[in-house]
Motif scaffolding. Structure first.
Motif, PDB file in Angstrom:
ATOM      1  N   GLY A   1      42.715  43.079  30.568  1.00  0.00           N
ATOM      2  CA  GLY A   1      44.171  43.196  30.506  1.00  0.00           C
ATOM      3  C   GLY A   1      44.835  42.182  31.411  1.00  0.00           C
ATOM      4  O   GLY A   1      44.895  42.381  32.628  1.00  0.00           O
ATOM      5  N   THR A   2      45.314  41.099  30.838  1.00  0.00           N
ATOM      6  CA  THR A   2      45.948  40.042  31.624  1.00  0.00           C
ATOM      7  C   THR A   2      47.228  40.554  32.272  1.00  0.00           C
ATOM      8  O   THR A   2      48.053  41.198  31.627  1.00  0.00           O
ATOM      9  CB  THR A   2      46.288  38.842  30.720  1.00  0.00           C
ATOM     10  N   GLY A   3      47.380  40.249  33.555  1.00  0.00           N
ATOM     11  CA  GLY A   3      48.587  40.653  34.260  1.00  0.00           C
ATOM     12  C   GLY A   3      48.577  42.071  34.771  1.00  0.00           C
ATOM     13  O   GLY A   3      49.527  42.488  35.436  1.00  0.00           O
ATOM     14  N   THR A   4      47.518  42.837  34.485  1.00  0.00           N
ATOM     15  CA  THR A   4      47.387  44.192  35.034  1.00  0.00           C
ATOM     16  C   THR A   4      46.564  44.125  36.314  1.00  0.00           C
ATOM     17  O   THR A   4      45.884  43.135  36.580  1.00  0.00           O
ATOM     18  CB  THR A   4      46.715  45.128  34.027  1.00  0.00           C
ATOM     19  N   LEU A   5      46.600  45.201  37.083  1.00  0.00           N
ATOM     20  CA  LEU A   5      45.894  45.199  38.364  1.00  0.00           C
ATOM     21  C   LEU A   5      44.407  45.508  38.204  1.00  0.00           C
ATOM     22  O   LEU A   5      43.548  44.799  38.722  1.00  0.00           O
ATOM     23  CB  LEU A   5      46.554  46.207  39.307  1.00  0.00           C
ATOM     24  N   ILE A   6      44.104  46.560  37.471  1.00  0.00           N
ATOM     25  CA  ILE A   6      42.713  46.991  37.359  1.00  0.00           C
ATOM     26  C   ILE A   6      41.998  46.363  36.165  1.00  0.00           C
ATOM     27  O   ILE A   6      40.771  46.384  36.085  1.00  0.00           O
ATOM     28  CB  ILE A   6      42.639  48.532  37.271  1.00  0.00           C
ATOM     29  N   GLY A   7      42.750  45.756  35.239  1.00  0.00           N
ATOM     30  CA  GLY A   7      42.163  45.199  34.026  1.00  0.00           C
ATOM     31  C   GLY A   7      41.034  44.211  34.266  1.00  0.00           C
ATOM     32  O   GLY A   7      39.957  44.329  33.667  1.00  0.00           O
ATOM     33  N   PRO A   8      41.225  43.187  35.138  1.00  0.00           N
ATOM     34  CA  PRO A   8      40.142  42.227  35.361  1.00  0.00           C
ATOM     35  C   PRO A   8      38.854  42.864  35.870  1.00  0.00           C
ATOM     36  O   PRO A   8      37.753  42.422  35.513  1.00  0.00           O
ATOM     37  CB  PRO A   8      40.742  41.271  36.407  1.00  0.00           C
ATOM     38  N   VAL A   9      38.961  43.901  36.692  1.00  0.00           N
ATOM     39  CA  VAL A   9      37.770  44.588  37.194  1.00  0.00           C
ATOM     40  C   VAL A   9      37.042  45.272  36.045  1.00  0.00           C
ATOM     41  O   VAL A   9      35.809  45.208  35.939  1.00  0.00           O
ATOM     42  CB  VAL A   9      38.157  45.611  38.284  1.00  0.00           C
ATOM     43  N   LEU A  10      37.804  45.926  35.164  1.00  0.00           N
ATOM     44  CA  LEU A  10      37.194  46.579  33.995  1.00  0.00           C
ATOM     45  C   LEU A  10      36.544  45.549  33.079  1.00  0.00           C
ATOM     46  O   LEU A  10      35.437  45.768  32.569  1.00  0.00           O
ATOM     47  CB  LEU A  10      38.260  47.362  33.223  1.00  0.00           C
TER      48      LEU A  10
ATOM     49  N   GLY B   1      55.346  50.483  16.015  1.00  0.00           N
ATOM     50  CA  GLY B   1      54.817  49.286  15.379  1.00  0.00           C
ATOM     51  C   GLY B   1      54.900  48.050  16.260  1.00  0.00           C
ATOM     52  O   GLY B   1      54.415  46.998  15.907  1.00  0.00           O
ATOM     53  N   LYS B   2      55.518  48.205  17.422  1.00  0.00           N
ATOM     54  CA  LYS B   2      55.656  47.081  18.355  1.00  0.00           C
ATOM     55  C   LYS B   2      54.586  47.206  19.429  1.00  0.00           C
ATOM     56  O   LYS B   2      54.428  48.255  20.051  1.00  0.00           O
ATOM     57  CB  LYS B   2      57.041  47.096  18.992  1.00  0.00           C
ATOM     58  N   THR B   3      53.832  46.139  19.639  1.00  0.00           N
ATOM     59  CA  THR B   3      52.745  46.147  20.605  1.00  0.00           C
ATOM     60  C   THR B   3      53.025  45.149  21.695  1.00  0.00           C
ATOM     61  O   THR B   3      53.312  43.988  21.412  1.00  0.00           O
ATOM     62  CB  THR B   3      51.408  45.782  19.915  1.00  0.00           C
ATOM     63  N   GLU B   4      52.954  45.617  22.946  1.00  0.00           N
ATOM     64  CA  GLU B   4      53.173  44.745  24.079  1.00  0.00           C
ATOM     65  C   GLU B   4      52.035  44.934  25.078  1.00  0.00           C
ATOM     66  O   GLU B   4      51.456  46.010  25.161  1.00  0.00           O
ATOM     67  CB  GLU B   4      54.514  45.067  24.762  1.00  0.00           C
ATOM     68  N   PRO B   5      51.708  43.880  25.836  1.00  0.00           N
ATOM     69  CA  PRO B   5      50.675  44.024  26.856  1.00  0.00           C
ATOM     70  C   PRO B   5      51.070  45.069  27.890  1.00  0.00           C
ATOM     71  O   PRO B   5      52.240  45.263  28.180  1.00  0.00           O
ATOM     72  CB  PRO B   5      50.592  42.628  27.491  1.00  0.00           C
ATOM     73  N   ALA B   6      50.064  45.759  28.436  1.00  0.00           N
ATOM     74  CA  ALA B   6      50.332  46.798  29.428  1.00  0.00           C
ATOM     75  C   ALA B   6      50.861  46.184  30.720  1.00  0.00           C
ATOM     76  O   ALA B   6      50.488  45.080  31.081  1.00  0.00           O
ATOM     77  CB  ALA B   6      49.041  47.574  29.706  1.00  0.00           C
ATOM     78  N   GLU B   7      51.716  46.909  31.389  1.00  0.00           N
ATOM     79  CA  GLU B   7      52.217  46.456  32.676  1.00  0.00           C
ATOM     80  C   GLU B   7      51.182  46.688  33.750  1.00  0.00           C
ATOM     81  O   GLU B   7      50.490  47.676  33.742  1.00  0.00           O
ATOM     82  CB  GLU B   7      53.507  47.225  33.038  1.00  0.00           C
TER      83      GLU B   7
END
Length: 401
Positions: free
Chosen positions: A296-305, A395-401
């Motif tokens: 998850g780009t721009g999220t805090l825990i995403g890169p670790v996952l 129907g709208k998809t946005e990256p997680a904050e």
């Protein structure tokens, strides 16, 4: 707590608990069972989860906040490893000076590369960083392995030898990387019934360092500096029109990201005192990009996952072979068993990259916010079922904050 809001504090505590209990979480199946193949709670793999998590967290500060896509972070990873091994060779096996030097040298190296590369943006910036990384790989592989000034030892890799100075190595100090006498390979094994859990000193040192840099990344994300980096990603040209010079901010983000990569390289050498040019190849840079996007780009825990996900596939799925598959599907008739193994064979073992590629495509298409967005969708669905509501998707998809 620690200058964080309630949500960030909860996230920090959750990550801390996951890293603390990793030996239990990653060993869900009993030893000797058919599913023990999927256990990942052994020291070497747990160390890689955490070290590459640090690398991905640092990369996310640059890519996730500014939108600048670098394909050169493997250069900083390699420089950090070489710096740490040289400290082992010249001073001692104590990891503190080695890690400190790896962060400093990687920071200076990233300052030089960033100063040149950030004169361009977009795809041109990415190509420049890739070029610098490939030049660094060529230097480490051949040029700097010249017998007159052998700094990297070429394709063999840099390692510690018995005749190295090690001027601060004590007579009773361990002959392997240690923290003030505690060897990084020291492991305590706890047997509980059919389960076996390993508690490794090196892993927990890396885990503590990851928690510190994760906390620092949260502070960066929530700081005015982080807001300026988000402004760069949103519309750098408009930001420049207001009279703000964005280059110092992007350069600072690039250097911080490079120092994270150098720290990861130093920890890799601290766990295994060897540095090779293969750590600087472009494929290593591409791997950290995949980790960040997948999590998850721009999220805090995403890169670790994302880092844990890819390293799990690399080390677990790559070991599954035809014999393992035949053991799993032995209950099927012979002809059907052979057909199933034949169909699955291209996706396991050496073909694990194919499986990872398919999963990456599915995530990019259906979960643009990565695994974090997938987790958020799942939680929202569970909440709707619990409350008895079923809102129609927009129907709208946005990256997680």
């Amino acid at each position: 707590m620690l200058g964080l809001n309630k949500k960030d504090t909860s996230l920090l505590i959750i990550v801390g608990l996951l890293t603390l209990l990793a030996p239990f979480i990653l060993n869900p199946f009993p030893e000797g069972s058919a599913m023990a193949q999927f256990n990942a709670g052994y020291p070497d793999l747990m160390q890689r989860f955490v070290i590459f998590g640090i690398l991905a967290i640092g990369f996310n500060i640059l890519f996730g906040l500014t939108g600048y896509l670098s394909f050169g972070h493997a250069a900083f990873l390699g420089v950090g490893s070489y710096s740490a091994v040289w400290m082992f060779k010249l001073l001692s096996y104590n990891i503190i000076p080695a890690i400190a030097l790896s962060v400093v040298v990687a920071g200076l190296f990233s300052l030089l590369i960033g100063f040149v590369s950030l004169r361009r943006s977009g795809i041109y910036f990415s190509i420049l960083t890739l070029a610098f990384a490939q030049m660094s790989f060529a230097l480490a592989y051949s040029v700097l392995s010249n017998p007159k000034f052998n700094l990297t030892n070429g394709e063999t890799g840099l390692q510690v030898y018995a005749d190295d100075p090690q001027i601060l190595q004590g007579a009773n100090a361990p002959d392997l990387p240690h923290l003030f006498g505690l060897p990084m390979r020291a492991t305590y094994t706890m047997d509980v019934g059919a389960w076996s859990f390993d508690f490794n000193a090196g892993y927990y040192l890396c885990a503590v360092i990851m928690m510190v840099v994760f906390y620092l990344s949260i502070r960066i994300f929530r700081s005015p500096f982080g807001m300026m980096l988000r402004a760069v990603k949103s519309n750098q040209q408009r930001m420049n029109y207001t009279g703000l010079n964005s280059k110092p901010y992007t350069l600072a983000a690039f250097v911080i990201s490079g120092m994270y990569a150098g720290l990861a390289g130093g920890l890799m050498a601290a766990m295994d005192p060897l540095a090779g040019a293969e750590r600087m190849q472009w494929t290593a840079s591409g791997e950290v990009v995949l980790m960040t996007i997948l999590g998850g780009t721009g999220t805090l825990i995403g890169p670790v996952l994302g880092a844990g996900f890819i390293k799990y596939f690399e080390n677990i799925f790559s070991k599954i072979n035809d014999n393992v598959l035949h053991g799993w599907f032995a209950f099927l008739p012979d002809g059907l068993e052979d057909a199933v193994v034949f169909l699955i064979h291209p996706f396991i073992g050496k073909g694990w990259h194919l499986t990872l590629g398919i999963l990456f495509m599915l995530v990019v298409i259906y979960l643009p916010g990565g695994l974090v967005e997938g987790g958020q969708r799942l939680l929202n669905r569970l909440k709707r079922k619990k409350t008895g509501t079923d809102d129609a998707p927009s129907g709208k998809t946005e990256p997680a904050e």
